[in-house]
Design an enzyme around this catalytic site. Structure first.
Site, PDB file in Angstrom:
ATOM      1  CB  ALA A  12      22.238  -8.324  -9.378  1.00 24.79           C
ATOM      2  CG  MET A  14      18.001  -5.413  -5.370  1.00 28.94           C
ATOM      3  SD  MET A  14      17.115  -3.959  -4.756  1.00 28.94           S
ATOM      4  CE  MET A  14      16.930  -4.388  -3.015  1.00 28.94           C
ATOM      5  CG  ASN A 103      12.452 -11.401  -1.422  1.00 24.69           C
ATOM      6  OD1 ASN A 103      12.247 -11.052  -0.268  1.00 24.69           O
ATOM      7  ND2 ASN A 103      11.620 -11.124  -2.407  1.00 24.69           N
ATOM      8  CB  SER A 129      11.121  -3.742   1.242  1.00 19.84           C
ATOM      9  OG  SER A 129      10.081  -3.330   0.381  1.00 19.84           O
ATOM     10  N   GLY A 130      12.241  -2.025  -1.233  1.00 19.39           N
ATOM     11  CA  GLY A 130      12.304  -0.696  -1.826  1.00 19.39           C
ATOM     12  C   GLY A 130      12.788  -0.730  -3.252  1.00 19.39           C
ATOM     13  CE  LYS A 184      11.490  -7.354   1.170  1.00 14.55           C
ATOM     14  NZ  LYS A 184      11.231  -8.190   0.026  1.00 14.55           N
ATOM     15  CG  HIS A 187       6.989  -5.506   2.993  1.00 14.14           C
ATOM     16  ND1 HIS A 187       7.316  -5.805   1.675  1.00 14.14           N
ATOM     17  CD2 HIS A 187       6.945  -4.156   3.055  1.00 14.14           C
ATOM     18  CE1 HIS A 187       7.443  -4.695   0.989  1.00 14.14           C
ATOM     19  NE2 HIS A 187       7.240  -3.675   1.801  1.00 14.14           N
ATOM     20  CG  ASN A 188       7.748  -9.189  -0.304  1.00 15.83           C
ATOM     21  OD1 ASN A 188       8.087  -8.161   0.264  1.00 15.83           O
ATOM     22  ND2 ASN A 188       8.547  -9.837  -1.119  1.00 15.83           N
ATOM     23  CD  GLU A 191       5.316  -5.449  -2.917  1.00 16.00           C
ATOM     24  OE1 GLU A 191       5.580  -5.890  -4.053  1.00 16.00           O
ATOM     25  OE2 GLU A 191       6.183  -5.281  -2.038  1.00 16.00           O
ATOM     26  CE1 TYR A 192       3.571 -10.969  -4.066  1.00 13.78           C
ATOM     27  CE2 TYR A 192       1.876 -12.371  -4.999  1.00 13.78           C
ATOM     28  CZ  TYR A 192       3.204 -12.039  -4.851  1.00 13.78           C
ATOM     29  OH  TYR A 192       4.161 -12.784  -5.494  1.00 13.78           O
ATOM     30  CE  LYS A 261      11.425 -10.832  -8.864  1.00 15.67           C
ATOM     31  NZ  LYS A 261      12.511  -9.954  -8.395  1.00 15.67           N
ATOM     32  NE  ARG A 288       0.394 -10.244  -7.667  1.00 15.70           N
ATOM     33  CZ  ARG A 288       1.563  -9.640  -7.419  1.00 15.70           C
ATOM     34  NH1 ARG A 288       2.680 -10.159  -7.890  1.00 15.70           N
ATOM     35  NH2 ARG A 288       1.615  -8.531  -6.712  1.00 15.70           N
TER      36      ARG A 288
END
Length: 483
Positions: A12, A14, A103, A129-130, A184, A187-188, A191-192, A261, A288
């Protein structure tokens, strides 16, 4: 052709981009995809003429790898990872390494590390991530799992990952079993929170101050030159200034319902499991959820009343208040995220390098910012730091921003503009700096209706007492427990 340095399963976006990144750094990569036509398309397309070996089966992939063999799964999190692990393991030898670059939820990585190690192999679960661009040009990578596996993949990972301005790789060993995927996940979650706070600032500018997209574009351009310099501020600047081929400002054409997600939700659930006040990220997730109720909100807007946003003060000064409020709330969000990581390290026996984690997030990832350099400095100076708010730099920063922060929250409430993340950050700050909260009353209530007992200020911690509040309850107390 020489055997490959690493094999990647999953072509895919990534997976493809990470393979091209690895090859560009001098590594030979073998690749496989369950739909074999994707292998052919890749080898005859983007991978043509490169040191990339297309494989038509798992056996073929493994046969093309140097020992210790390194097989990296870039497949959808969940059952697909378990299925590929079971397909790959029979073809590997002891000491070979399986890597999950998806993930995945960290409890799955804890389980998989134990399972793969029980078969004599090594396992790494690495957060990547990125996004698409990061995978191709340099992501932030957060590996954890079997410590013995790290030396075998370190050169590859640190070659392909993002670098800081001073050349340091945004990838280092995080810790045992699920530690990499846990970091990770945090981190997410952060990010939220960052995205929600920026959105609240945007809404205050748009509804509260009546600013145009161009005016907001100019503000975010200026902000990206200062302490808020970050990827998310940068892309917000670009979004607010973007027009389509017909001259339409695209931001105004986008439906206001947010997707997710689930990684922010995972962070909130784990905070509840560990008893940590991750209030800002929790509010970002719920914001959200609220946005997704679009039809309900439209109907409610015709029934429920509230103040009409109207600002009469100095707009230029208030924009500076918004900048300071956003910065202060951002500090709180990271303080909460680091508190969660400390609690998890204690719970799961991980030896996390908190300064190193900030360094991993300095480049390549979605939350990359100048700000993270200050977090690294704070933990380098004080590795056992309990809360970022207690360091001189962040304490001073919040104190300087505090009046602005309170003005923003007060004005938002008065105007009826929701700022759940920015306001809950202030509530946390006020709670954390308060030496006595009303939980004494809460404990009395629990003891009254459930004989749950309480501790006393005039007795040593750990001694529990019960009061027969009604005279009818007797002296029997429930067992004392703390979550």
């Amino acid at each position: 052709m020489a055997k490959a340095d690493i094999g990647v399963v999953g072509l895919a976006v990534m997976g493809e981009n990470l393979i091209l990144n690895m090859e560009s750094k001098g590594f030979t990569v073998a690749c496989f995809n369950r739909t074999v036509s994707k292998v052919d398309n890749f080898i005859n397309g983007r991978a043509q003429g490169k040191n990339i070996v297309g494989c038509r089966s798992i056996e073929d992939l493994v046969a093309n790898l140097k020992t210790p063999r390194k097989v990296m799964l870039m497949v959808k999190a969940g059952q697909a990872v378990d299925a590929f692990i079971d397909q790959v393991l029979p073809h590997l030898e002891d000491g070979d390494i399986v890597i999950d670059g998806g993930n995945s939820h960290f409890p799955d990585t804890i389980r998989r590390t134990e399972y793969v190690e029980s078969k004599g192999k090594l396992y790494i679960g690495t957060g990547v991530s990125g996004g698409e661009e990061g995978a191709l040009l340099g992501p932030s990578m957060m590996p954890g799992g079997s410590p013995k596996a790290w030396p075998a993949v370190k050169d590859i990972f640190q070659s392909v990952c993002a670098k800081t301005d001073s050349g340091e790789p945004c990838c280092d060993w995080v810790g045992e079993n699920g530690a990499g995927h846990f970091v990770k996940m945090v981190h997410n979650g952060i990010e939220y929170g960052d995205m929600q706070m920026i959105c609240e600032t945007y809404q205050m500018m748009k509804e509260g101050l009546g600013m145009t997209n161009q005016e907001m574009h100019e503000v975010f351009t200026e902000w990206n030159e200062g302490e808020l310099d970050s990827y998310l501020i940068e892309i917000t600047r670009d979004i607010l200034g973007y027009k389509d081929e017909d001259g339409n400002e695209v931001i105004d054409l986008i439906l206001d319902t947010a997707g997710q997600k689930g990684t922010g939700k995972w962070t909130g659930i784990e905070a509840l499991n560990l008893g940590q006040p991750l209030t800002l990220i929790g509010e970002a997730v719920f914001a959200r959820c609220l946005s997704a109720l679009k039809e309900e909100r439209v109907a409610a807007s015709k029934i429920l009343s509230g103040p009409k946003p109207e600002f009469t003060g100095d707009k230029k000064a208030f924009v500076q208040d918004l900048r300071r409020a956003l910065y202060a709330a951002k500090i709180v969000s990271y303080a909460q995220g680091y508190q969660l990581m400390r609690a998890a390290a204690a719970e799961y026996n991980w030896n996390l390098n908190y300064g190193g984690i900030a360094l991993m997030w300095r480049g390549g990832c979605i939350i990359r910012s100048v700000f993270l350099g200050k977090i690294k400095e704070a933990f380098d100076n004080e590795p056992d730091l309990t809360n970022l708010l207690l360091t001189p730099f962040f304490k001073d920063a919040v104190e300087k921003a505090q009046d602005s922060w309170r003005r923003v929250v007060t004005s938002a409430v008065a105007m009826g503009v929701p700022v759940p993340a920015i306001s809950t950050a202030l509530a946390y700050y006020d709670g954390y700096r308060n030496g006595r909260l009303p939980a004494n009353l809460l404990q009395a209530q629990r003891d009254y209706f459930g004989a749950h007992t309480y501790e006393r200020v005039d007795k040593p911690r750990g001694e529990f007492f019960h009061t027969n509040w009604t005279g009818r309850g007797g002296e029997t107390a429930a067992s004392t427990y703390v979550v």
